[in-house]
Write an enzyme that holds these catalytic residues in place. Sequence first.
Site, PDB file in Angstrom:
ATOM      1  N   TRP A   1      -7.447  -7.356  -3.437  1.00 26.55           N
ATOM      2  CA  TRP A   1      -6.259  -7.305  -4.058  1.00 26.55           C
ATOM      3  C   TRP A   1      -4.950  -6.952  -3.316  1.00 26.55           C
ATOM      4  CZ3 TRP A   1      -7.300  -9.547  -8.545  1.00 26.55           C
ATOM      5  CH2 TRP A   1      -8.362  -9.561  -9.020  1.00 26.55           C
TER       6      TRP A   1
ATOM      7  N   LYS B   1      -8.516  -1.530 -16.982  1.00 30.37           N
ATOM      8  CA  LYS B   1      -9.504  -0.751 -16.274  1.00 30.37           C
ATOM      9  C   LYS B   1      -9.482   0.706 -16.888  1.00 30.37           C
ATOM     10  CE  LYS B   1      -9.627  -4.223 -13.200  1.00 30.37           C
ATOM     11  NZ  LYS B   1      -8.828  -4.833 -12.513  1.00 30.37           N
TER      12      LYS B   1
ATOM     13  N   ASP C   1      -0.192  -0.606  -6.331  1.00 30.33           N
ATOM     14  CA  ASP C   1      -1.007  -1.076  -7.182  1.00 30.33           C
ATOM     15  C   ASP C   1      -2.268  -0.208  -7.711  1.00 30.33           C
ATOM     16  OD1 ASP C   1      -2.778  -2.524  -8.705  1.00 30.33           O
ATOM     17  OD2 ASP C   1      -3.377  -4.424  -7.323  1.00 30.33           O
TER      18      ASP C   1
HETATM   19  C1  LIG Z   1      -8.217  -5.933 -11.638  1.00 31.35           C
HETATM   20  C2  LIG Z   1      -7.216  -5.547 -10.506  1.00 31.35           C
HETATM   21  C3  LIG Z   1      -6.262  -6.685 -10.421  1.00 31.35           C
HETATM   22  C4  LIG Z   1      -5.835  -8.037 -10.885  1.00 31.35           C
HETATM   23  O1  LIG Z   1      -5.565  -7.584 -12.514  1.00 31.35           O
HETATM   24  P1  LIG Z   1      -4.973  -8.783 -13.504  1.00 31.35           P
HETATM   25  O2  LIG Z   1      -4.696  -7.959 -14.731  1.00 31.35           O
HETATM   26  O3  LIG Z   1      -6.678  -9.784 -13.676  1.00 31.35           O
HETATM   27  O4  LIG Z   1      -4.148  -9.505 -12.920  1.00 31.35           O
HETATM   28  C5  LIG Z   1      -5.222  -6.447  -9.171  1.00 31.35           C
HETATM   29  N1  LIG Z   1      -5.119  -5.289  -8.613  1.00 31.35           N
HETATM   30  C6  LIG Z   1      -6.492  -4.334  -8.655  1.00 31.35           C
HETATM   31  C7  LIG Z   1      -6.446  -3.370  -7.788  1.00 31.35           C
HETATM   32  C8  LIG Z   1      -7.187  -4.638  -9.758  1.00 31.35           C
HETATM   33  O5  LIG Z   1      -8.345  -3.860  -9.852  1.00 31.35           O
END
Ligand SMILES: *Cc1c(COP(=O)(O)O)cnc(C)c1O
Length: 367
Positions: free
Chosen positions: A103, A202, A178
């Site tokens: 990511w 999540k 993030d």
């Molecule tokens: C799942 C995830 C993403 C992507 O998220 P989307 O909502 O599908 O764009 C980005 N960063 C992390 C750390 C993730 O776990």
Amino acid sequence: MENRIYNFSAGPAVLPEEVLLEAQKDLFALPGVGMSILEISHRSKTYDAIHQEAKEGLKQLLNIPDDYTILFLQGGASLQFSMVPLNLMPPKNKADYILTGSWSKKAMKEAKRVGTVNVAATTEEGEGDKKYFKRIPKQSELKLDPDAAYVHFTSNNTIFGTEWQTEPEVGNVPLVCDASSDILSKPLDIKKYGLIYAGAQKNMGPSGVTLVIIRKDLLERSQDSLHTMLNYKIHAENDSLYNTPNTFGIYIIKLVTKWLLGLGGLEEMFKINKKKAQLLYDCIDQSGGFYKGHAEKDSRSLMNVTFNLATEELEKKLIDEATKAGFSGLKGHRSVGGLRASIYNAFPVKGVEALVDFMKDFQKRNG
Ligand SMILES: *Cc1c(COP(=O)(O)O)cnc(C)c1O
């Protein structure tokens, strides 16, 4: 009612049963409204109350100071890979990225379209299509540019199962995180951050809504030349209601924050998360090498526990048998292989205990 099984999915992921039951009840008609959340205007008083309660719940849980704004956007965390550099990089047009997984690399790829990226650290190992990450860098490994527009990092690496135990120290440069896969899993010192973003699916709610917490002074960096929907300042001025937000997703976030506050807040949640992760890591560490943890011990994630067995064949056997026994979603990400147990906030302790029993039994039969 159908029985629920143990859901180890990495995302969209398990939600608290109390939240699902309340949403189910409200989905025919919100009390006193006679219509469901799916059917009412985002400009209605009923919706406005939900919107404000979702923000208030987050504010209480995370202790968000008044000089921060809470936004509910769309496009997933992935759109934030673009919005962060588009809004925050100018006029310096350079930023630091710390790479700890897939990511972070995707975030960097979008930033490079906007300006210059300095890789402040990377823990990537391996060659060709066998590249992987298994640890978080030490503070001494970071090569930070004191003049960068911001420093970006990924607090929990959902795919590799590593997590920062504490934020990197970045001086006066705004820290951007993030936090998609560990937001609300433990207390955070928001004052250390310039911006935090997280897709909801999540640990907070359904897919389709992304939380952004931004320090208000940084909104001044958003230039008028930006497209309206990509501009943090415009979303902030309109309280995330410039266009129709994901009303249902925000409603679920409201219920999830209420559930967390009812549990006793993030300190309490953190204790439970540590307990759950400990149970699984102990099982791995005490298996005499039958189970091998992927992440280095001091980089282990409390949210995504990644591990391998001696052969792919044995891994497949375990996953097949586990699926039959009511454990869903244990297959590791296609880029890492092995197994991954995602044990977010809503995943119950008794589910982890059941998996540990299953793993011990599987080892007895196959060890
Ligand atoms: C799942 C995830 C993403 C992507 O998220 P989307 O909502 O599908 O764009 C980005 N960063 C992390 C750390 C993730 O776990």
